[in-house]
Design a protein around this motif. Structure first.
Motif, mmCIF file in Angstrom:
data_model
loop_
_atom_site.group_PDB
_atom_site.id
_atom_site.type_symbol
_atom_site.label_atom_id
_atom_site.label_comp_id
_atom_site.label_asym_id
_atom_site.label_seq_id
_atom_site.Cartn_x
_atom_site.Cartn_y
_atom_site.Cartn_z
ATOM 1 N N ARG B 99 96.964 -26.471 62.754
ATOM 2 C CA ARG B 99 97.967 -26.178 63.796
ATOM 3 C C ARG B 99 97.291 -25.663 65.060
ATOM 4 O O ARG B 99 97.627 -26.077 66.167
ATOM 5 C CB ARG B 99 98.980 -25.129 63.300
ATOM 6 N N VAL B 100 96.338 -24.760 64.868
ATOM 7 C CA VAL B 100 95.656 -24.167 66.025
ATOM 8 C C VAL B 100 94.846 -25.231 66.762
ATOM 9 O O VAL B 100 94.925 -25.347 67.990
ATOM 10 C CB VAL B 100 94.742 -23.011 65.565
ATOM 11 N N ARG B 101 94.092 -26.014 66.014
ATOM 12 C CA ARG B 101 93.192 -26.976 66.665
ATOM 13 C C ARG B 101 93.967 -28.124 67.304
ATOM 14 O O ARG B 101 93.555 -28.645 68.343
ATOM 15 C CB ARG B 101 92.182 -27.515 65.647
ATOM 16 N N ALA B 102 95.053 -28.546 66.679
ATOM 17 C CA ALA B 102 95.837 -29.653 67.241
ATOM 18 C C ALA B 102 96.855 -29.136 68.254
ATOM 19 O O ALA B 102 97.519 -29.943 68.905
ATOM 20 C CB ALA B 102 96.550 -30.413 66.118
ATOM 21 N N LYS B 103 96.956 -27.812 68.369
ATOM 22 C CA LYS B 103 97.998 -27.229 69.246
ATOM 23 C C LYS B 103 99.346 -27.868 68.940
ATOM 24 O O LYS B 103 100.089 -28.268 69.835
ATOM 25 C CB LYS B 103 97.640 -27.429 70.721
ATOM 26 N N ASN B 104 99.642 -27.983 67.663
ATOM 27 C CA ASN B 104 100.864 -28.658 67.224
ATOM 28 C C ASN B 104 101.400 -27.887 66.021
ATOM 29 O O ASN B 104 100.808 -27.912 64.940
ATOM 30 C CB ASN B 104 100.515 -30.115 66.837
ATOM 31 N N PRO B 105 102.522 -27.203 66.191
ATOM 32 C CA PRO B 105 103.013 -26.338 65.108
ATOM 33 C C PRO B 105 103.613 -27.105 63.931
ATOM 34 O O PRO B 105 103.873 -26.504 62.888
ATOM 35 C CB PRO B 105 104.087 -25.488 65.789
ATOM 36 N N MET B 181 92.134 -18.702 43.940
ATOM 37 C CA MET B 181 91.930 -18.114 45.264
ATOM 38 C C MET B 181 93.269 -18.041 46.022
ATOM 39 O O MET B 181 93.990 -19.025 46.090
ATOM 40 C CB MET B 181 90.960 -19.005 46.038
ATOM 41 N N ARG B 182 93.555 -16.851 46.521
ATOM 42 C CA ARG B 182 94.859 -16.640 47.172
ATOM 43 C C ARG B 182 94.712 -16.687 48.689
ATOM 44 O O ARG B 182 93.868 -15.997 49.256
ATOM 45 C CB ARG B 182 95.389 -15.268 46.775
ATOM 46 N N PRO B 183 95.559 -17.472 49.365
ATOM 47 C CA PRO B 183 95.481 -17.492 50.828
ATOM 48 C C PRO B 183 95.962 -16.157 51.417
ATOM 49 O O PRO B 183 96.909 -15.558 50.911
ATOM 50 C CB PRO B 183 96.421 -18.625 51.233
ATOM 51 N N ASN B 184 95.283 -15.728 52.474
ATOM 52 C CA ASN B 184 95.723 -14.503 53.159
ATOM 53 C C ASN B 184 97.115 -14.688 53.752
ATOM 54 O O ASN B 184 97.436 -15.764 54.267
ATOM 55 C CB ASN B 184 94.784 -14.196 54.338
ATOM 56 N N ASP B 185 97.891 -13.633 53.746
ATOM 57 C CA ASP B 185 99.230 -13.699 54.345
ATOM 58 C C ASP B 185 99.168 -14.119 55.815
ATOM 59 O O ASP B 185 100.097 -14.737 56.336
ATOM 60 C CB ASP B 185 99.921 -12.334 54.256
ATOM 61 N N GLU B 186 98.066 -13.754 56.491
ATOM 62 C CA GLU B 186 97.971 -14.041 57.930
ATOM 63 C C GLU B 186 98.041 -15.542 58.244
ATOM 64 O O GLU B 186 98.456 -15.932 59.341
ATOM 65 C CB GLU B 186 96.643 -13.491 58.487
ATOM 66 N N PHE B 187 97.596 -16.383 57.313
ATOM 67 C CA PHE B 187 97.537 -17.818 57.619
ATOM 68 C C PHE B 187 98.915 -18.436 57.866
ATOM 69 O O PHE B 187 99.054 -19.395 58.631
ATOM 70 C CB PHE B 187 96.872 -18.583 56.467
ATOM 71 N N TYR B 188 99.913 -17.922 57.155
ATOM 72 C CA TYR B 188 101.212 -18.600 57.150
ATOM 73 C C TYR B 188 101.821 -18.751 58.542
ATOM 74 O O TYR B 188 102.527 -19.719 58.807
ATOM 75 C CB TYR B 188 102.194 -17.875 56.233
ATOM 76 N N MET B 189 101.573 -17.772 59.425
ATOM 77 C CA MET B 189 102.217 -17.821 60.749
ATOM 78 C C MET B 189 101.277 -18.304 61.847
ATOM 79 O O MET B 189 101.722 -18.562 62.967
ATOM 80 C CB MET B 189 102.752 -16.427 61.117
ATOM 81 N N LEU B 190 100.019 -18.433 61.551
ATOM 82 C CA LEU B 190 99.048 -18.846 62.578
ATOM 83 C C LEU B 190 99.420 -20.193 63.195
ATOM 84 O O LEU B 190 99.643 -21.168 62.476
ATOM 85 C CB LEU B 190 97.672 -18.994 61.945
ATOM 86 N N GLY B 191 99.492 -20.228 64.516
ATOM 87 C CA GLY B 191 99.653 -21.508 65.197
ATOM 88 C C GLY B 191 101.056 -22.076 65.167
ATOM 89 O O GLY B 191 101.266 -23.222 65.573
ATOM 90 N N ARG B 192 101.992 -21.320 64.657
ATOM 91 C CA ARG B 192 103.374 -21.835 64.624
ATOM 92 C C ARG B 192 104.077 -21.562 65.947
ATOM 93 O O ARG B 192 103.827 -20.595 66.607
ATOM 94 C CB ARG B 192 104.160 -21.170 63.499
#
Lengths: 192, 192, 192, 192, 192, 192
Positions: B99-105, B181-192
């Motif tokens: 999402r961040v790299r494509a600038k597309n949520p 391996m558990r994803p960090n909670d922070e990832f879910y909202m990044l780039g949205r």
């Protein structure tokens, strides 16, 4: 029967040894000294020096470290994984290494054809069952898999080793298949 | 509905930062500075320092090098591969990076669910078709696959990149699934 | 990276609201009032009014009735089923509803990626195991499946509910994939 | 050989006719008048009146509407789909209806065993190929599938019909398998 | 609906009876006398007299020998195996024989659609479970499979019989599919 | 590494040579004279004399007859089929025969690992593609498969040969796996 010409060792360009960075040349010289020939995987992957370095660093971290899983058993994981991925290079090259390490001229062909019917201990079959699950259904790996390994004397650290070897060679199998990496003729008779 | 407790970040021991070798600590500090948090993959894999070093060296060789496949497109390969392998960590963490790299949520959720229906160009779909073939049927990869990529403007070197990214994350997916391996909670909202 | 244009909401004609029969318009007005937008499934299926009416009558019979399986849990069944069928519309739209109903911003992405690694109770995982068996191997469903559900406190009526939700959304997933139904942009941020 | 007792018609409770709501009783009476017996699907699904109503409304919308796909051809879709899902009730009950509608005593057994070898036109085989793709790989349905149907004279509206019938009976197959719905003895000889 | 013309009985040449070697003609005459017609498998395979002789010698060794598995049960194995291999000839021809031998007009259609839901004893289902494992995962057959059969009263010699019948008809199914062998119209009504 | 004991040659009783019927003893004596040892398949199958006779009559009809498909090519079909069925006995025994007949010490291991990457002509790969389709999807074999074979110079009679060899060894693979038939140690070095 028409005769097919032998395939080249890679569908990608293969660098000349003297064009390679010093560290890669040294690594290749060392393996040649030990084995008597340069296994093609070194030449094929040298097309990408950074990936070459990371690949063999990873390989050595998994395959050269000491531990309760013997070197021959690690090669069993490689052969069973590579056979399930239909990777010609890895089945033939690591089959040779398995024969040498296990001092058993029959075991590699048995494991490649069907490890469930090979001359293996129940512990070794449990090890390979776990490696196969990691290769094909890793998303379902859960506590009962670790419990079964423990019942055969494997620690959770051993489980990591088995999984990492199967996962690493799964990657290696894919690259060997995509590059059409050809096993050296020397491998076929090694350890027989 | 009963509430389930959040799962731990790994089923294996997670080292304390100050127990880690200096180079690994430095790498983790750098990512923390950049991202604002430490992605769990760094902590989970730090349990095995040698494997950690090789893993990230490989990762960087594939994901940080310049080339015609954009960084966003590389993350598309990661997300499509990881979704096909049902790897929760990689779908969620690399979905965020995509999402961040494509600038597309929207794109990450689309690719994770079904890249064939995502807002992608035909060239990007051909790229992901090849990545999927590498992941699931690499033993059948042959000249027509390279021809199809060429018809979309990809060189054979690009094909190596696509294959290597898919193969490397196939390994990563397996380790993430085995370690839970558990994803960090922070990832879910990044780039949205 | 070239930019792909967003896909249309259906590969079939989408009727204008004012061309629709009164009852269908009323249903759509009601959902718009409640949600703040018209989910595309209503517009896409309105192309066939009789099928629309039967579809939503079936949907409501399964999803709106009271019972021991909570509304959030029903959405878990929808998301897990839809992900296994690679249905972009249903994963994204029902993922949003799951976040809202479970008041949990993480759960939908976890279930979509791999419910076996999600923050779920053992009872919920047994529920989803059964839903997956109904989706992929219903012909093998037999007494031991019901016994396992009972051991988690589910009655046979609950089993019917789980099966019917999984079967109904299996149908819905197929229609969404065939029509290339596009999820509304609004769903992506709902409940996060 | 020991003799197995005939299975009951459902693993769930089957309501008595006089306990049923008036509209459901009327529907059942109508089918009994026409067929001479009550197909078990009516009795098994009557356990859930709201689902019964939606199910048969959906069924009629797809199977009773006029159009270029004949009623016999619609039953071919049902039989091929149900056989691929291993649904005993639907193969046997709709096999009977197919024989009657096609006035062909052989066609149902042929389609159930392998529609690719059945006495069908190329157009009918293309129709069933699409139905199978909807049942098993709907996420891959794309423009070339519609083009192939068009080359056999099917419109896109016909494609919707084929897809909807396959998707609806996919749901029906799952419910019949979960309920262990038993085909009536009367179906076996109908139309032979 | 266009009408499809009936398919020929084989895609290969079918010999005239009077061109056949004497022993093959005699075998065909005997079956015709008993059945009232010549099943097409005899005509199709007579294209290769040596293979014909070996095929029927093998068939008789497995299907005509006495033993605790009844002739009807052997036909159950044939029908379940042939259905799983989607062999139209064998499902229809041996379905007829199963009806006759079991004196049960329903059993063949039930077993062909889904033996797990058929009117069978637990012993018969265990027999067919083993036959299916031989057909699809023979490389995993191991001691627990034999133990399960023993728990239903089967000896290891019975296990050989079940396996050999499933394996032989797996071969037969493949040849029938490759030759597009057509079942005789007479089979459809036999034993109903 | 614990040592596993070699497995026995069959999980079923193996008859003593002098207990066997005269014709079977003669056949075994002939093969022993020619090969220098008795391949275990003769001993394992001799447990059932009638099946033994039919098996080897069928084998000889397919493998000993003259024709445009060379004996080495027939063994390629056997090795590719047996590898896809994971049959240890047949991969190892017929791999040896393939090496001898092709006078090529590398070809058997290549074909067993992945025939798509082996040193084969395009005609041989088309032959093995057809053999694989017969083994795994025979119900889909149709005119285009025969056309492809014709484009490589195969007649329809050759197609029958390829199919029959693949189907026959599919049966043989299943029996070898069920009996846990062990390849003789002598095979491993033959022809290398």
């Amino acid at each position: 029967m028409d005769d097919a010409k032998p395939q080249p060792i890679s569908r990608f360009p293969v660098p000349a040894l003297d064009e390679l960075p010093e560290d890669i040349r040294a690594r290749i010289a060392a393996v040649q000294e030990k084995a008597g020939f340069v296994p093609n995987v070194f030449l094929v992957l040298a097309h990408r020096p950074d990936e070459f370095r990371a690949f063999f660093a990873y390989h050595d971290a998994l395959m050269e470290k000491p531990g309760p899983i013997t070197k021959a058993e690690r090669e069993m994981i490689v052969v069973a994984t590579s056979s399930s991925n239909r990777c010609q290079y890895c089945v033939i090259a690591h089959g040779a290494i398995l024969r040498v390490r296990a001092k058993n001229p029959l075991i590699a062909d048995q494991v490649a054809a069907n490890y469930l019917k090979a001359d293996l201990t129940p512990r070794q079959k449990a090890m390979l069952d776990f490696a196969m699950k990691v290769s094909w259904r890793a998303h379902e790996v859960a506590e009962p898999d670790f419990e079964r390994l423990r019942s055969h004397g494997f620690t959770d650290e051993d489980a990591w080793d088995i999984a990492a070897i199967s996962a690493f060679f799964g990657m290696s199998n894919r690259m060997a298949n995509v590059t059409s990496m050809r096993p050296n003729d020397e491998f076929y008779m090694l350890g027989r």
